[in-house]
Design a protein around this motif. Structure first.
Motif, PDB file in Angstrom:
ATOM      1  N   GLY A 162       0.560  -1.287  -0.063  1.00  0.00           N
ATOM      2  CA  GLY A 162      -0.006  -0.202  -0.085  1.00  0.00           C
ATOM      3  C   GLY A 162       0.656   1.249   0.231  1.00  0.00           C
ATOM      4  N   ILE A 163       2.181   1.082  -0.488  1.00  0.00           N
ATOM      5  CA  ILE A 163       2.966   2.554  -0.258  1.00  0.00           C
ATOM      6  C   ILE A 163       2.855   2.782  -1.790  1.00  0.00           C
ATOM      7  N   ALA A 164       2.679   4.079  -2.078  1.00  0.00           N
ATOM      8  CA  ALA A 164       2.483   4.668  -3.396  1.00  0.00           C
ATOM      9  C   ALA A 164       3.613   4.859  -4.170  1.00  0.00           C
ATOM     10  N   ALA A 165       4.867   5.136  -3.561  1.00  0.00           N
ATOM     11  CA  ALA A 165       6.098   5.544  -4.060  1.00  0.00           C
ATOM     12  C   ALA A 165       7.182   5.472  -3.075  1.00  0.00           C
ATOM     13  N   PHE A 166       8.410   5.693  -3.665  1.00  0.00           N
ATOM     14  CA  PHE A 166       9.655   5.767  -2.598  1.00  0.00           C
ATOM     15  C   PHE A 166      10.887   6.318  -3.209  1.00  0.00           C
ATOM     16  N   TYR A 167      11.741   6.979  -2.574  1.00  0.00           N
ATOM     17  CA  TYR A 167      12.834   7.198  -2.946  1.00  0.00           C
ATOM     18  C   TYR A 167      13.868   6.470  -2.924  1.00  0.00           C
ATOM     19  N   THR A 168      15.047   6.401  -3.893  1.00  0.00           N
ATOM     20  CA  THR A 168      16.285   5.556  -4.044  1.00  0.00           C
ATOM     21  C   THR A 168      17.365   6.178  -4.719  1.00  0.00           C
ATOM     22  N   GLN A 169      18.607   5.681  -4.288  1.00  0.00           N
ATOM     23  CA  GLN A 169      19.669   6.344  -4.786  1.00  0.00           C
ATOM     24  C   GLN A 169      20.009   5.542  -6.092  1.00  0.00           C
ATOM     25  N   THR A 170      19.328   4.578  -6.219  1.00  0.00           N
ATOM     26  CA  THR A 170      19.603   3.753  -7.566  1.00  0.00           C
ATOM     27  C   THR A 170      19.159   4.216  -8.778  1.00  0.00           C
ATOM     28  N   GLY A 171      20.148   4.277  -9.666  1.00  0.00           N
ATOM     29  CA  GLY A 171      19.895   5.311 -10.787  1.00  0.00           C
ATOM     30  C   GLY A 171      19.907   6.660 -10.842  1.00  0.00           C
ATOM     31  N   VAL A 172      20.397   7.210 -10.025  1.00  0.00           N
ATOM     32  CA  VAL A 172      20.691   8.675  -9.883  1.00  0.00           C
ATOM     33  C   VAL A 172      22.063   9.015 -10.768  1.00  0.00           C
ATOM     34  N   GLY A 173      21.798  10.025 -11.720  1.00  0.00           N
ATOM     35  CA  GLY A 173      22.761  10.343 -12.747  1.00  0.00           C
ATOM     36  C   GLY A 173      22.811   9.697 -13.947  1.00  0.00           C
ATOM     37  N   THR A 174      21.782   8.709 -14.036  1.00  0.00           N
ATOM     38  CA  THR A 174      21.814   8.022 -15.279  1.00  0.00           C
ATOM     39  C   THR A 174      20.393   8.160 -16.008  1.00  0.00           C
ATOM     40  N   GLN A 175      20.025   7.463 -17.080  1.00  0.00           N
ATOM     41  CA  GLN A 175      19.096   7.453 -17.880  1.00  0.00           C
ATOM     42  C   GLN A 175      17.979   7.299 -17.032  1.00  0.00           C
ATOM     43  N   VAL A 176      18.081   6.036 -15.973  1.00  0.00           N
ATOM     44  CA  VAL A 176      16.941   5.702 -15.131  1.00  0.00           C
ATOM     45  C   VAL A 176      16.312   7.026 -14.610  1.00  0.00           C
ATOM     46  N   ALA A 177      16.752   7.934 -14.301  1.00  0.00           N
ATOM     47  CA  ALA A 177      16.363   9.194 -13.541  1.00  0.00           C
ATOM     48  C   ALA A 177      15.958  10.315 -14.463  1.00  0.00           C
ATOM     49  N   GLU A 178      17.050  10.380 -15.490  1.00  0.00           N
ATOM     50  CA  GLU A 178      16.973  11.441 -16.501  1.00  0.00           C
ATOM     51  C   GLU A 178      16.206  11.238 -17.650  1.00  0.00           C
ATOM     52  N   GLY A 179      15.728  10.118 -17.924  1.00  0.00           N
ATOM     53  CA  GLY A 179      14.874   9.832 -19.043  1.00  0.00           C
ATOM     54  C   GLY A 179      15.545   9.754 -20.132  1.00  0.00           C
ATOM     55  N   GLY A 180      14.817   9.094 -21.198  1.00  0.00           N
ATOM     56  CA  GLY A 180      15.628   8.794 -22.585  1.00  0.00           C
ATOM     57  C   GLY A 180      15.987   7.526 -22.876  1.00  0.00           C
ATOM     58  N   LEU A 181      15.648   6.399 -21.877  1.00  0.00           N
ATOM     59  CA  LEU A 181      15.870   4.849 -22.361  1.00  0.00           C
ATOM     60  C   LEU A 181      14.755   4.784 -23.293  1.00  0.00           C
ATOM     61  N   PRO A 182      15.466   3.981 -24.088  1.00  0.00           N
ATOM     62  CA  PRO A 182      14.087   3.440 -25.361  1.00  0.00           C
ATOM     63  C   PRO A 182      13.448   2.472 -24.808  1.00  0.00           C
ATOM     64  N   ARG A 183      12.102   2.602 -24.711  1.00  0.00           N
ATOM     65  CA  ARG A 183      10.904   1.492 -24.363  1.00  0.00           C
ATOM     66  C   ARG A 183      10.661   0.996 -25.452  1.00  0.00           C
ATOM     67  N   ARG A 184      10.269   1.415 -26.618  1.00  0.00           N
ATOM     68  CA  ARG A 184       9.739   0.846 -27.907  1.00  0.00           C
ATOM     69  C   ARG A 184      10.583   1.586 -29.037  1.00  0.00           C
ATOM     70  N   TYR A 185      10.790   0.698 -29.833  1.00  0.00           N
ATOM     71  CA  TYR A 185      11.463   1.161 -31.186  1.00  0.00           C
ATOM     72  C   TYR A 185      10.401   1.172 -32.347  1.00  0.00           C
ATOM     73  N   ASN A 186      10.545   2.205 -33.167  1.00  0.00           N
ATOM     74  CA  ASN A 186       9.766   1.914 -34.513  1.00  0.00           C
ATOM     75  C   ASN A 186      10.343   0.902 -35.407  1.00  0.00           C
ATOM     76  N   ALA A 187       9.799   0.455 -36.497  1.00  0.00           N
ATOM     77  CA  ALA A 187      10.424  -0.676 -37.187  1.00  0.00           C
ATOM     78  C   ALA A 187      11.637  -0.334 -38.059  1.00  0.00           C
ATOM     79  N   ASP A 188      11.773   0.984 -38.108  1.00  0.00           N
ATOM     80  CA  ASP A 188      13.410   1.514 -38.665  1.00  0.00           C
ATOM     81  C   ASP A 188      14.367   1.419 -37.780  1.00  0.00           C
ATOM     82  N   GLY A 189      14.177   1.314 -36.631  1.00  0.00           N
ATOM     83  CA  GLY A 189      15.061   1.539 -35.424  1.00  0.00           C
ATOM     84  C   GLY A 189      15.135   2.658 -34.651  1.00  0.00           C
ATOM     85  N   THR A 190      14.206   3.939 -35.193  1.00  0.00           N
ATOM     86  CA  THR A 190      14.274   4.975 -34.448  1.00  0.00           C
ATOM     87  C   THR A 190      13.452   4.673 -33.294  1.00  0.00           C
ATOM     88  N   VAL A 191      13.672   5.448 -32.051  1.00  0.00           N
ATOM     89  CA  VAL A 191      13.063   5.203 -30.885  1.00  0.00           C
ATOM     90  C   VAL A 191      11.536   5.803 -30.874  1.00  0.00           C
TER      91      VAL A 191
END
Length: 262
Positions: free
Chosen positions: A114-143
């Motif tokens: 029943g905990i909605a969210a939490f803070y962790t140091q894991t991923g700070v300073g990386t795309q985990v926190a900053e965003g931009g990790l590809p989640r799905r590609y187009n067929a031509d290889g673009t994000v």
């Protein structure tokens, strides 16, 4: 008395509909709820959003659902050992939310608590926190879809300011887990390394379906030995101790081989 026993895996998963979200136990090929997965495959459910440490291999575990193109999205921490997973992701057929392993475990536990969210140091300073990790590609290889930036805050820890990233908890429509023992009230005991993501996945599902190798009567399990209380489990199916269990990779060292031949 609350009797949570169901007589077949097929009956237990029958109301998992197209588009459902699932939390699935297992680590590599250890502790995979294979009877429930195969029952889900047989009934044809598709467009699934699955949260699990990994996606099995090409012909085992969640890999059988993936190979049949039943999975729309995976939330995982490890995606190796599966060529079909690589193919579907890079061709744009599969969405992937890649999550650090400890963070994934805590997101599942938090969801079940029943905990909605939490803070962790894991991923700070990386795309985990900053965003931009590809989640799905187009067929031509673009994000086509990239991960969003997450909230980062500074907290003082041991007298020093440190950055932490906000991670939201995970809950799913259903969870599928494997245990060594269970009773008809849903209390579960896991065997060794199968006690990996199984308890956490069980907690996160609004409806938890457990397959057990041996089903016993309430009161037979030592209360101090129970790893997951029955309050988290809604359905339980006995699949037998002889259910197939795969080994992901077997290696034998050259030294051991020479010693055995001597």
């Amino acid at each position: 008395m609350i009797d949570k026993q169901w007589h077949s895996a097929a009956d237990a998963v029958a109301d998992i509909t197209d588009g459902s979200s699932l939390a699935v136990g297992g680590f590599g090929l250890s502790g995979n709820p294979i009877a429930l997965i195969e029952a889900l495959l047989a009934q044809g459910t598709k467009d699934l959003s699955v949260v699990s440490n990994n996606c099995g291999v090409d012909d085992w575990g969640l890999g059988v659902l993936l190979g049949a193109q039943r999975i729309r999205k995976m939330t995982s921490s490890y995606v190796g050992e599966n060529k079909e997973f690589e193919r579907q992701f890079l061709s744009g057929e599969l969405e992937l939310e890649l999550t650090p392993q400890g963070t994934l475990a805590e997101k599942l536990r938090a969801g079940g608590s029943g905990i909605a969210a939490f803070y962790t140091q894991t991923g700070v300073g990386t795309q985990v926190a900053e965003g931009g990790l590809p989640r799905r590609y187009n067929a031509d290889g673009t994000v086509a879809v990239a991960s969003p930036a997450k909230d980062v805050r500074t907290f003082t820890v041991d007298g020093e300011p440190r950055e932490f990233v906000l991670e939201e908890a995970i809950t799913t429509d259903f969870s599928l887990v494997h245990a060594a023992y269970g009773d008809r009230h849903g209390n579960l005991v896991f065997n060794k390394s199968a006690r990996n993501f199984n308890p956490l996945a069980a907690m996160a599902g609004r409806v938890c379906i457990a397959q057990v190798e041996r089903l016993v009567e309430p009161g037979e399990l030592d209360p101090d030995s129970i790893h997951l209380p029955g309050v988290y489990v809604h359905r339980i199916v006995e699949v037998g101790a002889d259910i197939p269990k795969r080994i992901e990779r077997r290696t034998v060292s050259a030294v051991a081989t020479a010693a055995e031949g001597a």
